[in-house]
Motif scaffolding. Structure first.
Motif, mmCIF file in Angstrom:
data_model
loop_
_atom_site.group_PDB
_atom_site.id
_atom_site.type_symbol
_atom_site.label_atom_id
_atom_site.label_comp_id
_atom_site.label_asym_id
_atom_site.label_seq_id
_atom_site.Cartn_x
_atom_site.Cartn_y
_atom_site.Cartn_z
ATOM 1 N N LEU A 1 -20.276 -5.549 12.795
ATOM 2 C CA LEU A 1 -20.667 -6.000 11.462
ATOM 3 C C LEU A 1 -21.743 -7.082 11.520
ATOM 4 O O LEU A 1 -22.643 -7.136 10.685
ATOM 5 C CB LEU A 1 -19.444 -6.529 10.701
ATOM 6 C CG LEU A 1 -18.437 -5.477 10.225
ATOM 7 C CD1 LEU A 1 -17.189 -6.150 9.687
ATOM 8 C CD2 LEU A 1 -19.058 -4.586 9.148
ATOM 9 N N ALA A 2 -21.649 -7.938 12.540
ATOM 10 C CA ALA A 2 -22.599 -9.048 12.662
ATOM 11 C C ALA A 2 -23.912 -8.630 13.316
ATOM 12 O O ALA A 2 -24.991 -9.084 12.917
ATOM 13 C CB ALA A 2 -21.957 -10.186 13.461
ATOM 14 N N LYS A 3 -23.827 -7.735 14.310
ATOM 15 C CA LYS A 3 -25.011 -7.434 15.110
ATOM 16 C C LYS A 3 -25.469 -5.979 15.036
ATOM 17 O O LYS A 3 -26.541 -5.642 15.548
ATOM 18 C CB LYS A 3 -24.743 -7.791 16.578
ATOM 19 C CG LYS A 3 -24.433 -9.269 16.801
ATOM 20 C CD LYS A 3 -24.191 -9.542 18.275
ATOM 21 C CE LYS A 3 -23.912 -11.017 18.535
ATOM 22 N NZ LYS A 3 -23.671 -11.281 19.979
ATOM 23 N N GLY A 4 -24.666 -5.119 14.461
ATOM 24 C CA GLY A 4 -25.043 -3.714 14.356
ATOM 25 C C GLY A 4 -24.541 -2.849 15.493
ATOM 26 O O GLY A 4 -24.577 -1.622 15.410
ATOM 27 N N SER A 5 -24.065 -3.461 16.578
ATOM 28 C CA SER A 5 -23.501 -2.719 17.700
ATOM 29 C C SER A 5 -22.612 -3.668 18.499
ATOM 30 O O SER A 5 -22.625 -4.878 18.285
ATOM 31 C CB SER A 5 -24.599 -2.135 18.596
ATOM 32 O OG SER A 5 -25.340 -3.185 19.195
ATOM 33 N N ALA A 6 -21.820 -3.105 19.409
ATOM 34 C CA ALA A 6 -20.959 -3.918 20.278
ATOM 35 C C ALA A 6 -20.838 -3.221 21.623
ATOM 36 O O ALA A 6 -20.889 -1.989 21.702
ATOM 37 C CB ALA A 6 -19.583 -4.105 19.645
ATOM 38 N N GLU A 7 -20.691 -4.006 22.673
ATOM 39 C CA GLU A 7 -20.591 -3.441 24.009
ATOM 40 C C GLU A 7 -19.155 -3.475 24.503
ATOM 41 O O GLU A 7 -18.530 -4.532 24.547
ATOM 42 C CB GLU A 7 -21.483 -4.222 24.977
ATOM 43 C CG GLU A 7 -21.641 -3.556 26.329
ATOM 44 C CD GLU A 7 -22.674 -4.252 27.188
ATOM 45 O OE1 GLU A 7 -23.705 -3.609 27.497
ATOM 46 O OE2 GLU A 7 -22.468 -5.429 27.526
ATOM 47 N N LEU A 8 -18.656 -2.309 24.861
ATOM 48 C CA LEU A 8 -17.331 -2.194 25.462
ATOM 49 C C LEU A 8 -17.510 -1.991 26.962
ATOM 50 O O LEU A 8 -18.239 -1.100 27.394
ATOM 51 C CB LEU A 8 -16.579 -1.006 24.858
ATOM 52 C CG LEU A 8 -15.167 -0.752 25.400
ATOM 53 C CD1 LEU A 8 -14.230 -1.900 25.031
ATOM 54 C CD2 LEU A 8 -14.614 0.565 24.855
ATOM 55 N N ILE A 9 -16.860 -2.849 27.751
ATOM 56 C CA ILE A 9 -16.981 -2.789 29.204
ATOM 57 C C ILE A 9 -15.708 -2.167 29.775
ATOM 58 O O ILE A 9 -14.600 -2.587 29.444
ATOM 59 C CB ILE A 9 -17.181 -4.197 29.795
ATOM 60 C CG1 ILE A 9 -18.383 -4.884 29.133
ATOM 61 C CG2 ILE A 9 -17.375 -4.129 31.309
ATOM 62 C CD1 ILE A 9 -18.454 -6.379 29.390
ATOM 63 N N ASN B 1 -17.857 -2.074 35.994
ATOM 64 C CA ASN B 1 -18.461 -2.621 34.763
ATOM 65 C C ASN B 1 -19.256 -1.553 34.023
ATOM 66 O O ASN B 1 -20.447 -1.698 33.786
ATOM 67 C CB ASN B 1 -19.388 -3.798 35.096
ATOM 68 C CG ASN B 1 -18.639 -5.009 35.594
ATOM 69 O OD1 ASN B 1 -18.097 -5.784 34.815
ATOM 70 N ND2 ASN B 1 -18.600 -5.172 36.927
ATOM 71 N N LEU B 2 -18.579 -0.477 33.665
ATOM 72 C CA LEU B 2 -19.239 0.595 32.927
ATOM 73 C C LEU B 2 -19.358 0.177 31.462
ATOM 74 O O LEU B 2 -18.372 -0.225 30.839
ATOM 75 C CB LEU B 2 -18.418 1.875 33.048
ATOM 76 C CG LEU B 2 -19.094 3.187 32.686
ATOM 77 C CD1 LEU B 2 -20.312 3.420 33.581
ATOM 78 C CD2 LEU B 2 -18.119 4.336 32.812
ATOM 79 N N ARG B 3 -20.549 0.261 30.920
ATOM 80 C CA ARG B 3 -20.794 -0.297 29.586
ATOM 81 C C ARG B 3 -21.095 0.801 28.563
ATOM 82 O O ARG B 3 -21.949 1.662 28.801
ATOM 83 C CB ARG B 3 -21.928 -1.320 29.634
ATOM 84 C CG ARG B 3 -21.522 -2.535 30.470
ATOM 85 C CD ARG B 3 -22.661 -3.451 30.830
ATOM 86 N NE ARG B 3 -22.178 -4.485 31.734
ATOM 87 C CZ ARG B 3 -21.779 -5.705 31.352
ATOM 88 N NH1 ARG B 3 -21.843 -6.056 30.079
ATOM 89 N NH2 ARG B 3 -21.331 -6.576 32.242
ATOM 90 N N ILE B 4 -20.373 0.733 27.443
ATOM 91 C CA ILE B 4 -20.599 1.672 26.344
ATOM 92 C C ILE B 4 -21.131 0.886 25.143
ATOM 93 O O ILE B 4 -20.415 0.050 24.579
ATOM 94 C CB ILE B 4 -19.308 2.397 25.919
ATOM 95 C CG1 ILE B 4 -18.636 3.069 27.112
ATOM 96 C CG2 ILE B 4 -19.616 3.438 24.843
ATOM 97 C CD1 ILE B 4 -17.354 3.804 26.750
ATOM 98 N N PRO B 5 -22.372 1.129 24.727
ATOM 99 C CA PRO B 5 -22.900 0.458 23.534
ATOM 100 C C PRO B 5 -22.396 1.155 22.265
ATOM 101 O O PRO B 5 -22.955 2.160 21.827
ATOM 102 C CB PRO B 5 -24.418 0.593 23.700
ATOM 103 C CG PRO B 5 -24.594 1.824 24.544
ATOM 104 C CD PRO B 5 -23.385 1.959 25.412
#
Length: 425
Positions: free
Chosen positions: A274-282, A346-350
């Motif tokens: 909501l704040a940034k438009g995306s989030a990173e899940l590690i 540290n696999l990252r999903i945007p």
């Protein structure tokens, strides 16, 4: 002037009208009826407790056995608001109440508390039997439509495909209408408009314990949609840069990712989006192995094995983890053992968004606690009490949602009793 009364427009009187037949409303009904007051409960659905029953389909997780102070922290920013009610009706007291209905409980390996038979239906049946013995009048297919000009409640009953309009005169009202998740079970959030018209401040209803979106490739989606992602550690940073982690499992969805461990981070991920438009899940795909140990395994002779087959054998990686690694990393790292080990840890999903509120297990937002007194009565509407998910709080799965619904339902019921006793003096 009295309201007109006809077969399609009826007027009745009760001391207490409870709107909503979930755990919070039913608990308020029990408390008030036990004090000797006349209670009528109204629910828009054909039967009460539907969301409660669905929550128990996989095993009725009623509460959690962890220490009380630890349990309070699960409500994050809402802990201080809920503390007075949870202190008075704790998880232990909830279990004692359940035992009083003749339902035994046990603590699972995760610390979660379940009825012995794991089912919600026997508990609900025993509870409804008690309520009927107390004289609680339960009215299904009755939807609250707001207030009439004279202050009575506008109720719409659906009967034989016909709408019957009713006006209910009540000394006290308890609103326990839920949030806006699982709308087919009755929680549609339509009460927001009705209360805002009364100048009640309400935080926007948002999905909680929900799934998140990521545009998988068609190949990955076809191969792994619905596949469980077991023994992983999920992490995400909050707005202050603090990393929050949870070990458990998730599930690959057609639209992204969901599951128990994802839900535990859902408030953080949602607010970041909501704040940034995306989030990173590690994702740490191998939480039991250090990066050094993984590199050591990868440095062993590969022989004639492909990289994928070598990874599967050396690290016991199931197809879904291999597929996820291939989906989210460039081809170049597959020849670099150090880079590959780092990716496995540290696999990252945007994440690009969150799923709609109607798909969520629960909802965040609701009536601001500043609008309520210590007995959960609306300051601007004397005699109107509120309980359950209609209030502005959220919690992860694990029994915490139900625990707070029961506790606030009990508190609203006790507040209503004191209010009624004051009226009779």
């Amino acid at each position: 002037m009295p309201l007109p009364q006809s077969p399609s427009h009826q007027v009745s009187h009760t001391q207490v009208a409870i709107i909503g037949g979930g755990p919070a409303g039913l608990m308020a009904a029990e408390v008030i009826a036990s004090a000797g007051f006349r209670v009528a409960l109204y629910d828009a659905m054909p039967s009460v407790g539907r969301k409660f029953l669905l929550a128990g389909v996989g095993g009725m997780n009623i509460t959690h056995s962890e220490p009380h102070e630890k349990l309070l922290t699960r409500y994050a920013q809402s802990s201080s608001s809920l503390k007075p009610f949870l202190d008075k009706f704790s998880a232990d007291q909830l279990c004692q109440w359940i035992h009083g209905l003749g339902i035994e409980t046990f603590v699972g390996s995760s610390g979660r508390v379940f009825p012995t038979d794991m089912k919600a239906a026997p508990l609900l049946r025993a509870w409804l039997h008690r309520l009927r013995e107390l004289g609680v009048q339960i009215n299904p297919r009755h939807k609250w439509m707001g207030w009439a000009e004279d202050g009575s409640l506008n109720i719409s009953e659906q009967k034989n495909n016909e709408e019957i309009k009713k006006n209910i005169v009540a000394d006290v009202m308890v609103l326990a209408l839920g949030g806006a998740s699982w709308q087919r079970l009755g929680s549609d959030g339509s009460w927001v408009k009705l209360l805002r018209e009364k100048d009640i401040q309400i935080a926007e209803l948002l999905p909680s314990n929900c799934g998140f979106e990521y545009p998988w490739s068609e190949k990955f989606q076809e191969a792994f949609s619905g596949a469980p992602l077991q023994t992983v550690r999920l992490s995400a940073n909050d707005s202050d840069g603090v990393l929050h982690s949870v070990r458990g499992e998730a599930m690959i969805a057609k639209t992204g990712i969901e599951g128990t461990s994802v839900y535990a981070l859902s408030a953080l991920l949602r607010d970041t989006i909501l704040a940034k438009g995306s989030a990173e899940l590690i994702i740490d795909l191998l939480p039991d192995l250090s990066e050094e140990k993984i590199i050591a395994q990868l440095n062993k002779p590969r022989g004639k094995n492909s990289v994928s087959n070598f990874l599967r054998k050396q690290l016991n990686l199931p197809p879904v983890k291999l597929g996820l690694l291939r989906e989210l990393t460039p081809a170049s790292i597959w020849q670099d053992n150090k880079a590959l080990a780092q990716a496995l840890k540290n696999l990252r999903i945007p994440l690009t968004g969150f799923r709609p509120i109607d798909e969520a297990i629960s909802s965040a937002g609701g009536i601001n606690f500043s609008e309520l007194d210590n007995a959960l009565m609306l300051k601007k509407l004397p005699g109107v009490f509120c309980a359950g998910e209609i209030l502005d709080w959220e919690a992860p799965t694990g029994g915490y949602l139900l625990t707070a619904c029961f506790a606030t339902g009990r508190a609203a019921g006790e507040g209503a009793v004191k209010y009624l006793q004051g009226l009779s003096q």
